[in-house]
Design an enzyme around this catalytic site. Sequence first.
Site, mmCIF file in Angstrom:
data_model
loop_
_atom_site.group_PDB
_atom_site.id
_atom_site.type_symbol
_atom_site.label_atom_id
_atom_site.label_comp_id
_atom_site.label_asym_id
_atom_site.label_seq_id
_atom_site.Cartn_x
_atom_site.Cartn_y
_atom_site.Cartn_z
ATOM 1 C CB SER A 147 -0.869 -0.019 1.257
ATOM 2 O OG SER A 147 -1.410 1.254 1.512
ATOM 3 C CD GLU A 149 -2.339 5.229 4.501
ATOM 4 O OE1 GLU A 149 -2.144 5.374 5.698
ATOM 5 O OE2 GLU A 149 -2.625 6.165 3.742
ATOM 6 C CE1 TYR A 171 -4.114 -1.784 5.637
ATOM 7 C CE2 TYR A 171 -3.058 0.259 4.934
ATOM 8 C CZ TYR A 171 -3.663 -0.940 4.620
ATOM 9 O OH TYR A 171 -3.817 -1.311 3.311
HETATM 10 P P1 NDP Z 1 -11.424 -4.975 1.722
HETATM 11 O O1 NDP Z 1 -11.402 -4.467 3.110
HETATM 12 O O2 NDP Z 1 -12.577 -4.636 0.836
HETATM 13 O O3 NDP Z 1 -11.292 -6.585 1.748
HETATM 14 C C1 NDP Z 1 -10.506 -7.235 2.706
HETATM 15 C C2 NDP Z 1 -10.697 -8.735 2.552
HETATM 16 O O4 NDP Z 1 -9.873 -9.417 3.509
HETATM 17 C C3 NDP Z 1 -12.129 -9.230 2.808
HETATM 18 O O5 NDP Z 1 -12.438 -10.216 1.853
HETATM 19 C C4 NDP Z 1 -12.029 -9.853 4.196
HETATM 20 O O6 NDP Z 1 -12.976 -10.872 4.424
HETATM 21 C C5 NDP Z 1 -10.626 -10.444 4.115
HETATM 22 N N1 NDP Z 1 -10.070 -10.776 5.426
HETATM 23 C C6 NDP Z 1 -9.876 -9.935 6.471
HETATM 24 N N2 NDP Z 1 -9.331 -10.596 7.492
HETATM 25 C C7 NDP Z 1 -9.164 -11.887 7.110
HETATM 26 C C8 NDP Z 1 -8.662 -13.059 7.744
HETATM 27 N N3 NDP Z 1 -8.205 -13.042 8.992
HETATM 28 N N4 NDP Z 1 -8.634 -14.222 7.033
HETATM 29 C C9 NDP Z 1 -9.090 -14.265 5.768
HETATM 30 N N5 NDP Z 1 -9.607 -13.191 5.119
HETATM 31 C C10 NDP Z 1 -9.636 -12.017 5.788
HETATM 32 O O7 NDP Z 1 -10.043 -4.504 1.046
HETATM 33 P P2 NDP Z 1 -9.738 -4.065 -0.478
HETATM 34 O O8 NDP Z 1 -10.350 -5.053 -1.393
HETATM 35 O O9 NDP Z 1 -10.001 -2.620 -0.644
HETATM 36 O O10 NDP Z 1 -8.153 -4.214 -0.499
HETATM 37 C C11 NDP Z 1 -7.523 -5.468 -0.815
HETATM 38 C C12 NDP Z 1 -6.110 -5.463 -0.257
HETATM 39 O O11 NDP Z 1 -5.358 -4.414 -0.843
HETATM 40 C C13 NDP Z 1 -6.009 -5.245 1.261
HETATM 41 O O12 NDP Z 1 -4.902 -6.007 1.713
HETATM 42 C C14 NDP Z 1 -5.703 -3.769 1.400
HETATM 43 O O13 NDP Z 1 -5.023 -3.525 2.601
HETATM 44 C C15 NDP Z 1 -4.827 -3.571 0.172
HETATM 45 N N6 NDP Z 1 -4.820 -2.241 -0.394
HETATM 46 C C16 NDP Z 1 -6.006 -1.649 -0.747
HETATM 47 C C17 NDP Z 1 -6.006 -0.434 -1.389
HETATM 48 C C18 NDP Z 1 -7.284 0.224 -1.790
HETATM 49 O O14 NDP Z 1 -7.252 1.442 -2.062
HETATM 50 N N7 NDP Z 1 -8.412 -0.466 -1.861
HETATM 51 C C19 NDP Z 1 -4.741 0.260 -1.713
HETATM 52 C C20 NDP Z 1 -3.553 -0.491 -1.333
HETATM 53 C C21 NDP Z 1 -3.609 -1.684 -0.706
HETATM 54 P P3 NDP Z 1 -14.449 -10.574 5.068
HETATM 55 O O15 NDP Z 1 -15.369 -10.360 3.903
HETATM 56 O O16 NDP Z 1 -14.723 -11.830 5.820
HETATM 57 O O17 NDP Z 1 -14.318 -9.363 5.943
HETATM 58 P P1 GDR Z 2 -6.921 5.633 3.355
HETATM 59 O O1 GDR Z 2 -8.444 5.757 2.848
HETATM 60 O O2 GDR Z 2 -6.791 5.884 4.799
HETATM 61 O O3 GDR Z 2 -6.094 6.471 2.426
HETATM 62 O O4 GDR Z 2 -6.635 4.079 3.124
HETATM 63 P P2 GDR Z 2 -9.699 6.518 3.448
HETATM 64 O O5 GDR Z 2 -10.679 6.604 2.340
HETATM 65 O O6 GDR Z 2 -10.168 5.923 4.729
HETATM 66 O O7 GDR Z 2 -9.128 7.992 3.799
HETATM 67 C C1 GDR Z 2 -8.582 8.839 2.791
HETATM 68 C C2 GDR Z 2 -8.335 10.221 3.379
HETATM 69 O O8 GDR Z 2 -9.598 10.850 3.641
HETATM 70 C C3 GDR Z 2 -9.529 11.473 4.921
HETATM 71 N N1 GDR Z 2 -10.865 11.627 5.497
HETATM 72 C C4 GDR Z 2 -11.686 10.619 5.841
HETATM 73 N N2 GDR Z 2 -11.551 9.258 5.707
HETATM 74 C C5 GDR Z 2 -12.573 8.482 6.132
HETATM 75 N N3 GDR Z 2 -12.485 7.170 5.993
HETATM 76 N N4 GDR Z 2 -13.709 9.028 6.705
HETATM 77 C C6 GDR Z 2 -13.879 10.377 6.862
HETATM 78 O O9 GDR Z 2 -14.901 10.820 7.364
HETATM 79 C C7 GDR Z 2 -12.822 11.204 6.398
HETATM 80 N N5 GDR Z 2 -12.643 12.552 6.359
HETATM 81 C C8 GDR Z 2 -11.456 12.794 5.816
HETATM 82 C C9 GDR Z 2 -8.634 10.556 5.735
HETATM 83 O O10 GDR Z 2 -8.164 11.220 6.903
HETATM 84 C C10 GDR Z 2 -7.572 10.229 4.712
HETATM 85 O O11 GDR Z 2 -6.597 11.239 4.699
HETATM 86 C C11 GDR Z 2 -7.097 3.389 1.971
HETATM 87 C C12 GDR Z 2 -7.373 1.936 2.386
HETATM 88 O O12 GDR Z 2 -7.988 1.267 1.297
HETATM 89 C C13 GDR Z 2 -6.088 1.233 2.732
HETATM 90 O O13 GDR Z 2 -6.350 -0.159 2.943
HETATM 91 C C14 GDR Z 2 -5.116 1.398 1.560
HETATM 92 O O14 GDR Z 2 -3.892 0.763 1.832
HETATM 93 C C15 GDR Z 2 -4.888 2.865 1.264
HETATM 94 O O15 GDR Z 2 -6.139 3.448 0.940
HETATM 95 C C16 GDR Z 2 -3.953 3.087 0.078
#
Ligand code: NDP
Ligand code: GDR
Length: 342
Positions: A147, A149, A171
């Site tokens: 990520s 992050e 995280y």
């Molecule tokens: P989601 O939160 O939508 O999905 C997370 C998934 O992980 C769900 O299917 C959840 O299952 C599963 N999970 C959580 N804990 C466990 C566990 N203990 N054992 C097995 N499965 C588990 O995430 P995203 O699809 O948005 O992201 C996918 C990956 O990419 C994550 O690792 C995230 O950190 C990473 N990432 C995401 C970004 C983004 O912007 N979306 C950017 C960069 C990285 P359940 O349905 O049961 O909760």
């Molecule tokens: P992020 O996504 O923390 O970048 O992680 P999120 O959408 O939660 O926040 C993005 C930015 O928006 C600001 N923010 C708020 N965020 C949330 N959730 N709710 C609010 O009310 C709000 N107001 C302002 C946050 O402070 C932040 O700066 C996501 C996740 O998908 C991670 O798993 C992944 O790794 C990173 O993106 C890349």
Amino acid sequence: MSSKDAAKRPKPKQATEPRQPRQSRKTAVITGVTGQDGSYLAELLLGKGYEVIGVVRRTSHDSYERIGHLLDRVQIVAADLLDQHSLTTVIRDAKPDEVYNLAAQSFVPTSWNQPVLTGEFTALGVTRLLEAIRLAHPQARFYQASSSEMFGKAVETPQRETTPFYPRSPYGVAKVYGHWITVNYRESYGMYAVSGILFNHESPRRGLEFVTRKVSDAVARIKLGKATELRLGKLDSGRDWGFAGDYVDAMWRMLQQPEPKDYVVGTGKMHTVRDLCAAAFRHVGLDWQKYVAVDPRFVRPAEVDTLLADASRARKELGWTPRVSFEQLVEMMVDADLERLA
Ligand code: NDP
Ligand code: GDR
């Protein structure tokens, strides 16, 4: 999800059903298949003719909301990132060509409330899965969902593969561990293991707690007269937001290369939360300033102020480019929430 919806869904193919004889189809295991990215990746791989095995953790109710339409084609197996034996069994039985580790505790604010559990899932979970592969089927190619992050309080802008990490949340710290253990297994054991450093990517399937979906959902509710305001945290935060459907294609491309390498994936354009609000409200003909209030409850203990990707390596070596712009993404999400709520 209503029980009526659940009843309409095809029954998941369970691991206990005999597997079809493997022809020339590739097999992929996806952890986190029920999540946003897992659902798009499963669609992409099925479209390419893969046999897709989705890892799902046991819960008291199903979490197939995002993959209900795929359940007759994806084989569901039960395993948990906390449980070594279950992961090893999945890899031993499936002998997959590719493994995508998308499962994690992925919501940054929760990582301050549950830092140890976040470390177990998001950091040590990666080692458990790598160990499962090393012991049971080391020729599998492995993708780790790293990520942006990890860049956190970024030491240079834009961020690329060589930018040092400075995570700002439990995280982010856990993801840095996941990144380095992936690199370490590649270097220690010669495994094809890569880390995709993906910037924020969103879609109508994004969880409601993330800011883009929180905004699109609120805009739709306000437009339909079901809500009157939207409370947010820091409006100045800047992110490089892309469309999840584009990003899973980059994951797949990373596993098709002659050599395993890590890649940054993002659009190269940054917008603030304020820009996001303006675009979303504008799409339905409303002025965001009349509805958005700042609420300290949503401000984080330590913030990542801005992130911006330099994805030139991915463009050059993977031939990857994002197809959906920020404005198109926001409109797609607002339209989907309007349709759902109407
Ligand atoms: P989601 O939160 O939508 O999905 C997370 C998934 O992980 C769900 O299917 C959840 O299952 C599963 N999970 C959580 N804990 C466990 C566990 N203990 N054992 C097995 N499965 C588990 O995430 P995203 O699809 O948005 O992201 C996918 C990956 O990419 C994550 O690792 C995230 O950190 C990473 N990432 C995401 C970004 C983004 O912007 N979306 C950017 C960069 C990285 P359940 O349905 O049961 O909760
Ligand atoms: P992020 O996504 O923390 O970048 O992680 P999120 O959408 O939660 O926040 C993005 C930015 O928006 C600001 N923010 C708020 N965020 C949330 N959730 N709710 C609010 O009310 C709000 N107001 C302002 C946050 O402070 C932040 O700066 C996501 C996740 O998908 C991670 O798993 C992944 O790794 C990173 O993106 C890349």
